[in-house]
Design a protein around this motif. Structure first.
Motif, short mmCIF file in Angstrom:
data_model
loop_
_atom_site.label_atom_id
_atom_site.label_comp_id
_atom_site.label_asym_id
_atom_site.label_seq_id
_atom_site.Cartn_x
_atom_site.Cartn_y
_atom_site.Cartn_z
N HIS A 55 0.82 -1.22 0.00
CA HIS A 55 0.00 0.00 0.00
C HIS A 55 0.85 1.27 0.00
O HIS A 55 0.31 2.37 -0.14
CB HIS A 55 -0.95 -0.01 1.20
CG HIS A 55 -1.97 -1.11 1.12
ND1 HIS A 55 -2.99 -1.13 0.19
CD2 HIS A 55 -2.12 -2.26 1.84
CE1 HIS A 55 -3.72 -2.21 0.34
NE2 HIS A 55 -3.21 -2.92 1.34
N LYS A 56 2.16 1.12 0.13
CA LYS A 56 3.07 2.26 -0.02
C LYS A 56 3.55 2.37 -1.45
O LYS A 56 4.37 3.25 -1.78
CB LYS A 56 4.28 2.11 0.92
CG LYS A 56 3.93 2.07 2.40
CD LYS A 56 5.19 1.94 3.26
CE LYS A 56 4.85 1.73 4.72
NZ LYS A 56 4.16 2.88 5.32
N ARG A 83 -3.92 -12.76 -6.32
CA ARG A 83 -4.66 -13.68 -7.18
C ARG A 83 -4.45 -13.40 -8.66
O ARG A 83 -4.89 -14.17 -9.52
CB ARG A 83 -6.16 -13.59 -6.89
CG ARG A 83 -6.56 -13.97 -5.47
CD ARG A 83 -8.04 -13.69 -5.26
NE ARG A 83 -8.45 -13.84 -3.88
CZ ARG A 83 -8.89 -14.96 -3.32
NH1 ARG A 83 -8.94 -16.06 -4.06
NH2 ARG A 83 -9.23 -15.00 -2.05
N ARG A 84 -3.77 -12.31 -8.96
CA ARG A 84 -3.73 -11.80 -10.34
C ARG A 84 -2.90 -12.68 -11.29
O ARG A 84 -3.23 -12.82 -12.46
CB ARG A 84 -3.15 -10.39 -10.32
CG ARG A 84 -3.19 -9.66 -11.63
CD ARG A 84 -2.74 -8.23 -11.43
NE ARG A 84 -2.54 -7.53 -12.68
CZ ARG A 84 -2.01 -6.31 -12.77
NH1 ARG A 84 -1.61 -5.69 -11.67
NH2 ARG A 84 -1.85 -5.74 -13.94
N PHE A 117 -7.05 -14.22 5.18
CA PHE A 117 -7.74 -12.99 4.80
C PHE A 117 -9.25 -13.19 4.86
O PHE A 117 -9.99 -12.35 5.36
CB PHE A 117 -7.36 -12.57 3.38
CG PHE A 117 -6.00 -11.94 3.27
CD1 PHE A 117 -5.36 -11.39 4.36
CD2 PHE A 117 -5.35 -11.89 2.05
CE1 PHE A 117 -4.12 -10.81 4.26
CE2 PHE A 117 -4.10 -11.31 1.93
CZ PHE A 117 -3.48 -10.77 3.03
N ALA A 118 -9.70 -14.32 4.34
CA ALA A 118 -11.14 -14.59 4.26
C ALA A 118 -11.78 -14.68 5.64
O ALA A 118 -12.96 -14.35 5.80
CB ALA A 118 -11.38 -15.88 3.47
N LYS A 150 -7.97 -5.04 2.75
CA LYS A 150 -6.90 -5.74 2.05
C LYS A 150 -7.31 -6.19 0.65
O LYS A 150 -6.60 -6.97 0.03
CB LYS A 150 -6.46 -6.95 2.89
CG LYS A 150 -5.85 -6.55 4.22
CD LYS A 150 -5.61 -7.75 5.10
CE LYS A 150 -5.01 -7.34 6.43
NZ LYS A 150 -4.97 -8.43 7.40
N ASP A 151 -8.44 -5.71 0.17
CA ASP A 151 -8.93 -6.16 -1.12
C ASP A 151 -7.90 -5.99 -2.23
O ASP A 151 -7.69 -6.90 -3.03
CB ASP A 151 -10.22 -5.41 -1.50
CG ASP A 151 -11.45 -6.17 -1.05
OD1 ASP A 151 -11.29 -7.32 -0.61
OD2 ASP A 151 -12.56 -5.62 -1.13
N ASP A 152 -7.26 -4.82 -2.30
CA ASP A 152 -6.30 -4.56 -3.38
C ASP A 152 -5.15 -5.55 -3.35
O ASP A 152 -4.70 -6.04 -4.38
CB ASP A 152 -5.76 -3.13 -3.27
CG ASP A 152 -6.80 -2.09 -3.65
OD1 ASP A 152 -7.83 -2.49 -4.24
OD2 ASP A 152 -6.59 -0.90 -3.36
N TYR A 153 -4.66 -5.84 -2.16
CA TYR A 153 -3.54 -6.77 -2.04
C TYR A 153 -3.98 -8.19 -2.38
O TYR A 153 -3.25 -8.93 -3.06
CB TYR A 153 -2.96 -6.73 -0.62
CG TYR A 153 -1.75 -7.63 -0.44
CD1 TYR A 153 -0.67 -7.54 -1.30
CD2 TYR A 153 -1.71 -8.55 0.60
CE1 TYR A 153 0.44 -8.36 -1.14
CE2 TYR A 153 -0.60 -9.37 0.77
CZ TYR A 153 0.47 -9.27 -0.10
OH TYR A 153 1.56 -10.09 0.05
#
Length: 219
Positions: free
Chosen positions: A23-24, A90-91, A73-74, A82-85
């Motif tokens: 996030h940084k 998963r990407r 996380f779930a 933490k959605d973005d991470y």
């Protein structure tokens, strides 16, 4: 078993650092030094690549740790934060997030760097195009590579600032070689905008917290 533990600990440390820096806007890279290219990459009779022992172990351990992290996380109840991470993790497929950088022979096959003295072996530099010529790409979150396997200390002009974990899966009695290897992780990090994370930018306290190298040593 010892090498598997080293690989597992490197991936664990990578995830911890990565989550703190994501996030940084700072991409986290980890670097493995190995004794023989064949431990990571091999070729069949048709010249097709397949993973060596360390490559297979890496993918097994990475998938186990990734799945544990996603389950954590779930169940944590703060997924929104933490959605973005999570999306980032998963990407990409596992086989896309690690790459080897080795000397290349005329057939395009990876070889141990000390063999390059032969007349048909190219210089190390040719094997590191993504690092040397496309450093900005490597430090982008759009580039899937996060784990790098190398046979040499990448001393041929390689200067990547975002190596936060170094794992020594090779044996060496040379103090110079060990210094070269550790030196690959002693660069101040940069964020996705190319801003160096030095004391002037982030302050005296944060500069030491962010720019910390973890070495997973063999002995």
């Amino acid at each position: 078993d010892m090498r598997r533990i080293q690989i597992r600990e490197t991936i664990q440390s990578h995830f911890e650092k990565e989550e703190a820096l994501f996030h940084k806007g700072i991409k986290t890279l980890s670097l493995f030094f190995i004794d023989h290219v064949s431990m990571y990459r091999q070729y069949d009779e048709d010249g097709e690549e397949f993973l060596g022992e360390y490559g297979k172990i890496f993918e097994e351990e990475y998938n186990n740790i990734l799945n544990d992290k996603l389950r954590l996380f779930a169940s944590s109840g703060d997924e929104a934060e933490k959605d973005d991470y999570q999306i980032y993790l998963r990407r990409f497929d596992t086989h896309d997030i690690h790459r080897g950088y080795f000397s290349i022979d005329k057939k395009g096959h990876s070889v141990n760097s000390e063999l390059k003295k032969g007349s048909d072996i190219s210089d190390d530099i040719s094997a590191y195009d993504l690092i040397l010529k496309n450093k900005e790409r490597l430090l982008s979150f759009d580039e899937p590579t996060r784990f790098i396997f190398s046979h040499s200390a990448l001393r041929e002009g390689w200067d990547n600032p975002n190596v936060f974990q170094i794992c020594t899966l090779k044996h060496s009695d040379s103090a110079t070689t060990k210094r070269q290897e550790v030196g690959r992780g002693l660069r101040l990090a940069v964020n996705s905008s190319g801003t160096r994370m030095d004391a002037q930018t982030i302050g005296e306290d944060l500069v030491h917290e962010i720019n910390k190298l973890t070495v997973i040593a063999s002995e």
